[in-house]
Design a protein around this motif. Structure first.
Motif, PDB file in Angstrom:
ATOM      1  N   LEU A 212       0.849  -1.187   0.000  1.00 56.87           N
ATOM      2  CA  LEU A 212       0.000   0.000   0.000  1.00 56.87           C
ATOM      3  C   LEU A 212       0.887   1.240   0.000  1.00 56.87           C
ATOM      4  O   LEU A 212       1.643   1.481   0.948  1.00 56.87           O
ATOM      5  N   PHE A 213       0.821   1.995  -1.077  1.00 53.41           N
ATOM      6  CA  PHE A 213       1.481   3.294  -1.141  1.00 53.41           C
ATOM      7  C   PHE A 213       0.567   4.304  -0.448  1.00 53.41           C
ATOM      8  O   PHE A 213      -0.545   4.558  -0.912  1.00 53.41           O
ATOM      9  N   PHE A 214       1.022   4.869   0.671  1.00 54.96           N
ATOM     10  CA  PHE A 214       0.188   5.800   1.420  1.00 54.96           C
ATOM     11  C   PHE A 214       0.794   7.194   1.302  1.00 54.96           C
ATOM     12  O   PHE A 214       1.830   7.504   1.891  1.00 54.96           O
ATOM     13  N   LEU A 215       0.128   8.020   0.528  1.00 50.27           N
ATOM     14  CA  LEU A 215       0.599   9.371   0.220  1.00 50.27           C
ATOM     15  C   LEU A 215      -0.041  10.369   1.174  1.00 50.27           C
ATOM     16  O   LEU A 215      -1.251  10.616   1.122  1.00 50.27           O
ATOM     17  N   GLU A 216       0.762  10.922   2.077  1.00 51.36           N
ATOM     18  CA  GLU A 216       0.303  11.993   2.957  1.00 51.36           C
ATOM     19  C   GLU A 216       0.527  13.319   2.231  1.00 51.36           C
ATOM     20  O   GLU A 216       1.642  13.851   2.216  1.00 51.36           O
ATOM     21  N   ASN A 217      -0.513  13.835   1.661  1.00 52.73           N
ATOM     22  CA  ASN A 217      -0.413  15.066   0.878  1.00 52.73           C
ATOM     23  C   ASN A 217      -0.672  16.256   1.792  1.00 52.73           C
ATOM     24  O   ASN A 217      -1.808  16.632   2.041  1.00 52.73           O
ATOM     25  N   ASN A 218       0.423  16.846   2.321  1.00 51.15           N
ATOM     26  CA  ASN A 218       0.248  18.037   3.160  1.00 51.15           C
ATOM     27  C   ASN A 218       0.466  19.325   2.375  1.00 51.15           C
ATOM     28  O   ASN A 218       0.565  20.401   2.945  1.00 51.15           O
ATOM     29  N   ARG A 219       0.584  19.163   1.038  1.00 51.99           N
ATOM     30  CA  ARG A 219       0.596  20.274   0.090  1.00 51.99           C
ATOM     31  C   ARG A 219       1.910  21.036   0.003  1.00 51.99           C
ATOM     32  O   ARG A 219       2.078  21.868  -0.881  1.00 51.99           O
ATOM     33  N   TYR A 220       2.871  20.750   0.888  1.00 52.07           N
ATOM     34  CA  TYR A 220       4.125  21.501   0.857  1.00 52.07           C
ATOM     35  C   TYR A 220       5.314  20.560   1.037  1.00 52.07           C
ATOM     36  O   TYR A 220       5.343  19.748   1.964  1.00 52.07           O
ATOM     37  N   ALA A 221       6.297  20.693   0.159  1.00 52.56           N
ATOM     38  CA  ALA A 221       7.581  20.030   0.326  1.00 52.56           C
ATOM     39  C   ALA A 221       8.535  21.102   0.844  1.00 52.56           C
ATOM     40  O   ALA A 221       9.019  21.940   0.072  1.00 52.56           O
ATOM     41  N   VAL A 222       8.757  21.119   2.150  1.00 60.57           N
ATOM     42  CA  VAL A 222       9.347  22.248   2.872  1.00 60.57           C
ATOM     43  C   VAL A 222       8.450  23.465   2.599  1.00 60.57           C
ATOM     44  O   VAL A 222       7.377  23.566   3.165  1.00 60.57           O
ATOM     45  N   SER A 223       8.836  24.341   1.689  1.00 59.33           N
ATOM     46  CA  SER A 223       7.984  25.500   1.409  1.00 59.33           C
ATOM     47  C   SER A 223       7.401  25.473   0.003  1.00 59.33           C
ATOM     48  O   SER A 223       6.635  26.359  -0.366  1.00 59.33           O
ATOM     49  N   MET A 224       7.773  24.455  -0.768  1.00 57.99           N
ATOM     50  CA  MET A 224       7.315  24.377  -2.165  1.00 57.99           C
ATOM     51  C   MET A 224       5.917  23.775  -2.231  1.00 57.99           C
ATOM     52  O   MET A 224       5.697  22.624  -1.842  1.00 57.99           O
ATOM     53  N   SER A 246      -6.297   3.660  -7.090  1.00 55.23           N
ATOM     54  CA  SER A 246      -6.039   4.630  -6.032  1.00 55.23           C
ATOM     55  C   SER A 246      -7.315   5.319  -5.598  1.00 55.23           C
ATOM     56  O   SER A 246      -8.297   5.396  -6.351  1.00 55.23           O
ATOM     57  N   VAL A 247      -7.283   5.815  -4.359  1.00 53.88           N
ATOM     58  CA  VAL A 247      -8.364   6.659  -3.853  1.00 53.88           C
ATOM     59  C   VAL A 247      -7.765   7.862  -3.169  1.00 53.88           C
ATOM     60  O   VAL A 247      -6.680   7.790  -2.581  1.00 53.88           O
ATOM     61  N   CYS A 248      -8.488   8.966  -3.233  1.00 60.30           N
ATOM     62  CA  CYS A 248      -8.144  10.192  -2.518  1.00 60.30           C
ATOM     63  C   CYS A 248      -9.159  10.365  -1.397  1.00 60.30           C
ATOM     64  O   CYS A 248     -10.361  10.123  -1.596  1.00 60.30           O
ATOM     65  N   VAL A 249      -8.696  10.768  -0.209  1.00 59.64           N
ATOM     66  CA  VAL A 249      -9.579  10.836   0.942  1.00 59.64           C
ATOM     67  C   VAL A 249      -9.188  12.026   1.807  1.00 59.64           C
ATOM     68  O   VAL A 249      -8.039  12.483   1.787  1.00 59.64           O
ATOM     69  N   ASP A 250     -10.146  12.530   2.567  1.00 60.92           N
ATOM     70  CA  ASP A 250      -9.891  13.606   3.513  1.00 60.92           C
ATOM     71  C   ASP A 250      -9.083  13.038   4.675  1.00 60.92           C
ATOM     72  O   ASP A 250      -9.604  12.334   5.548  1.00 60.92           O
ATOM     73  N   GLY A 251      -7.792  13.362   4.716  1.00 61.40           N
ATOM     74  CA  GLY A 251      -6.927  12.821   5.746  1.00 61.40           C
ATOM     75  C   GLY A 251      -7.110  13.459   7.107  1.00 61.40           C
ATOM     76  O   GLY A 251      -6.546  12.967   8.098  1.00 61.40           O
ATOM     77  N   MET A 252      -7.885  14.520   7.189  1.00 64.05           N
ATOM     78  CA  MET A 252      -8.163  15.123   8.493  1.00 64.05           C
ATOM     79  C   MET A 252      -9.289  14.380   9.209  1.00 64.05           C
ATOM     80  O   MET A 252      -9.554  14.638  10.383  1.00 64.05           O
ATOM     81  N   ASN A 253      -9.929  13.485   8.512  1.00 64.67           N
ATOM     82  CA  ASN A 253     -10.996  12.651   9.085  1.00 64.67           C
ATOM     83  C   ASN A 253     -10.445  11.241   9.260  1.00 64.67           C
ATOM     84  O   ASN A 253     -10.373  10.474   8.298  1.00 64.67           O
ATOM     85  N   PRO A 254     -10.036  10.859  10.463  1.00 69.50           N
ATOM     86  CA  PRO A 254      -9.413   9.554  10.658  1.00 69.50           C
ATOM     87  C   PRO A 254     -10.301   8.393  10.226  1.00 69.50           C
ATOM     88  O   PRO A 254      -9.789   7.375   9.730  1.00 69.50           O
ATOM     89  N   ASP A 280      -5.323  13.683   2.152  1.00 72.85           N
ATOM     90  CA  ASP A 280      -5.038  15.121   2.159  1.00 72.85           C
ATOM     91  C   ASP A 280      -5.006  15.607   3.604  1.00 72.85           C
ATOM     92  O   ASP A 280      -6.026  15.611   4.302  1.00 72.85           O
ATOM     93  N   VAL A 281      -3.812  15.980   4.048  1.00 72.17           N
ATOM     94  CA  VAL A 281      -3.590  16.353   5.445  1.00 72.17           C
ATOM     95  C   VAL A 281      -2.917  17.724   5.490  1.00 72.17           C
ATOM     96  O   VAL A 281      -2.697  18.355   4.460  1.00 72.17           O
TER      97      VAL A 281
END
Length: 732
Positions: A212-224, A246-254, A280-281
């Motif tokens: 399982l590839f689990f992508l924590e998308n916090n939208r920033y790579a350092v500041s990029m 793949s699925v995309c999910v609201d990561g703020m909702n556990p 998406d976190v």
């Protein structure tokens, strides 16, 4: 002209929670999920507190705000699930440690505290982050390199995307052993653009791995931001391109992530192959500090406040209370239990208060242990009998060329050990690979001879992970220079892992590297890799100059619990030597061999230059010790044999075919002059090629590499300088 849109049947979907989904979350699972989320929250708050006191040495990449993703994923999966991750992994590792110990009979609302084993692992993880001796790996890993294999935490990684190919290896080993555990590899949106990510996805899909590839998308790579990093901001397209659903999910909702992980588990178990979840976190703080990103100007306070309104712990608490799954008192009890465990861990690390708070001095590791666990203690060789050619009778031997010996010895060991797998480009094609190194093996071991795509970083990382999981991979590099493409996985990962994780992990990996020599392959296919690999003390390096030594050293390489580089000059492929018919003899790693005995000069030779030196001293009538080094890793050089020769001759030359810059001889010469200066009658001489790497032109290629003429000139110069030629002339 007509253009037709091509369909891609690989699903790429968004998961949204429906009311009926909550019926899947029973009280026990709700308590588990809540425990993992709030434990990660309290732990990260404590690490930030320590960081503000300047007690965290090095970076502490806070994941505050991201707990919902990792905790939701881990809570949904079996306790035997394995994980690895990247540098921002506190929440992942603590959630995994607690979940691994979360039995069916455990209830924090009844006990009022976490179990003693959970509390102990919380303490030891905090000690590890602070670099203390009681940490999981003795404090060597710190914040970014966390490993606790007993709990399924296989090792986090400071190199962005560095853990993904290794995760493929863990999953590969689990699959071929017909295990049932899943592998989860956590990574961030910044890693999406790394080549290692795509190589890992390709391999996982190609080999149908339970990963399982689990992508924590916090939208920033350092500041990029994502928008600054890529034109295609829909990150799921990367998985789709490799055929990974793949699925995309609201990561703020556990709970939403919990559902996504259950979906991924179902896909991997029912359909086979990998899956990807994008959660998406949002990280509340800057890359590795206790101040928000807005302080650096790359995001706004309004943005940060909007994400904080969706904080995972309050959100989960509200949802569970609203549906009468858990009540406020139960959630408070869970939070207090987690807080008590974290507070106890904090108290165990420090003394004093306020600005006078300091690490308890007795907890630091002993500085004298700094070099411990660089390599195995070689206890795996207990009981192994080592042999040389003189130990065999004539009827026990047969004549084999170097290239004939390679599949013969590998096949013999594969017959005895089903953990040996061969990986490489074309190794299962053309009835034996590009040079015949697997000839005859496919008939018996077709399922263990694994063709790889041209993804050296990917398949070397896979082999590293497989070795960590107990397999014994043999990796064939078609040409030695290709190790540079795989430099991170071979040098930064495989070569450092044992030491980095305090001896809790070993990487029994054999890397075969072919050097074309005078074959016209040019400067990007002709490098002797020994000098580079010697810079990394976790690697063993063996350099056989004949078929007998190849078999003995390969057997030892496959017995060794360290990564071993086996150098194979193509110039030697057709040379024959007598080899025991059973191909089961062992030559010790770290033992040189004197192949010619003399009294005037010592010649330390490697690979193709061993025969050159033997023939020259015979033709010139020079009394010389010719020593075949055979092992080239710095800490394994046989200085005992070298010392005995120098004390006799007083003169020494190191003879290598390779170019000047790639030579390992400079390191050996330095060490010899430090150890044996008083016995030397003249400076150590080095014979190598020129500075330029060999190019395709036949004439320039020959000029770039050391030749018989170069060795002869060096020998004559040494003889003249020492007066040996004049003395020999007077004697005649």
């Amino acid at each position: 002209m007509r253009l037709t849109t091509l369909d891609n049947t690989t699903p790429m979907q968004r998961l949204e929670v429906e009311e009926v989904d909550w019926e899947r979350l029973n009280i026990h699972e709700a308590k588990r999920l809540a425990t993992l989320v709030v434990a990660a929250r309290h732990f990260e708050e404590c690490i930030l507190r320590l960081d503000k006191l300047n007690l965290v040495h090095g970076p502490a990449h806070s994941s505050l705000g991201q707990e919902g993703g990792a905790a939701g994923c881990i809570a949904a999966l079996p306790t035997a699930t394995m994980i690895n991750g990247t540098h921002r992994a506190h929440h992942q590792c603590l959630a995994k440690a607690i979940n691994a110990l979360y039995g069916d009979d455990f209830d924090p609302t009844v006990t009022g505290r976490l179990s003693e084993s959970m509390r102990e692992e919380t303490r030891r993880m905090m000690h590890e982050i602070l670099g203390l001796r009681d940490g999981w790996t003795g404090g060597r890993g710190g914040s970014m390199h966390l490993r606790r294999a007993e709990l399924g935490i296989m090792g986090t990684n400071a190199i962005v995307a560095g853990g993904l190919p290794i995760a493929c290896g863990h999953a590969f080993a689990e699959k071929v052993r017909q295990g049932t555990s899943l592998m989860v590899s956590f990574f961030g949106d910044g890693a999406v653009h790394q080549g290692a990510t795509h190589e890992a996805m390709n391999l996982a899909a190609l080999y149908r791995l339970p990963l399982l590839f689990f992508l924590e998308n916090n939208r920033y790579a350092v500041s990029m931001s994502i928008e600054q990093s890529t034109f295609q901001t829909q990150l799921l397209t990367r998985a789709q391109a490799h055929g990974i659903p793949s699925v995309c999910v609201d990561g703020m909702n556990p709970f939403a992530v919990w559902l996504a992980a259950r979906w991924a588990q179902g896909h991997m178990q029912n359909e086979g192959g990998p899956a990807l979840v994008q959660a998406d976190v949002y990280r509340y703080y800057h890359q590795s500090s206790s101040v928000p990103g807005s302080a650096f100007g790359y995001r706004t306070r309004d943005e940060e406040n909007q994400w904080r309104e969706r904080d995972p712990w309050p959100l989960l608490s509200r949802e569970l209370i609203a549906r009468n799954i858990l009540d406020e008192a139960e959630l408070e009890a869970i939070s207090e239990a987690a807080h008590e465990a974290v507070s106890a861990a904090y108290d165990s690390c420090v003394e004093g208060t306020g600005s006078a708070t300091r690490i308890r001095p007795e907890l630091w590791p002993d500085p004298q242990t700094v070099d411990d666990h660089l390599t195995s203690d070689m206890s795996e060789f207990d009981g192994v009998k080592f042999s040389e050619i003189e130990d065999f009778e004539a009827d026990e031997l047969e004549s084999l060329s170097f290239i004939e010996a390679i599949p013969r010895v590998v096949g013999a060991r594969m017959h005895e050990n089903d953990a040996i797998y061969v990986f490489g480009e074309d190794v299962a094609n053309m009835r034996g690979g590009t040079v015949g190194a697997t000839r005859g093996l496919l008939d018996q071991y077709a399922d263990r001879i694994i063709n790889t795509p041209i993804t050296e970083n990917g398949f070397c990382g896979l082999a590293t992970g497989a070795a960590l999981s107990g397999l014994r991979p043999i990796v064939e590099l078609m040409y030695s220079d290709f190790f540079l493409v795989a430099g991170d996985q071979l040098l930064n990962q495989a070569g450092k892992i044992r030491h980095l994780f305090g001896g809790t992990a070993s990487v029994p990996l054999v890397l075969r590297a072919r050097i074309p020599g005078l074959e016209g392959y040019g400067s990007q296919h002709s490098m002797d890799p020994a000098g580079v690999f010697a810079l990394f003390p976790g690697w063993r390096i063996v350099a056989p100059s004949n078929a007998f030594d190849y078999v003995g050293l390969m057997n030892s390489a496959l017995q060794c619990n360290d990564p071993v580089l086996v150098i194979e000059p193509q110039e030697l492929h057709r040379k024959k030597a007598l080899v025991p018919k059973h191909c089961s003899h062992y030559i010790p790693i770290g033992k040189a061999r004197r192949v010619v005995e003399g009294s005037d000069i010592t010649l330390l030779a490697t690979l193709t230059m061993v025969d050159v030196c033997k023939e020259l001293v015979e033709r010139l009538g020079i009394s010389a010790d010719v020593i075949d080094l055979r092992t080239l890793s710095q800490r394994d050089i046989d200085y005992e044999t070298i010392a005995a020769s120098i004390k006799k001759t007083g003169r020494l030359a190191i003879v290598e075919q390779t170019t000047r810059g790639a030579s390992i001889g400079a390191v050996i010469a330095d060490e010899i002059q430090r150890r044996f200066f008083d016995y030397l009658d003249q400076p150590v001489k080095r014979v190598t090629g020129r500075w330029a790497p060999p190019v395709v032109s036949k004439v320039l290629e020959a000029a770039a590499l050391a030749s018989t003429d170069d060795v002869e000139a060096a020998l004559k110069e040494m003889m003249i300088d020492s007066g040996l030629i004049a003395a020999a002339a007077q004697g005649r």
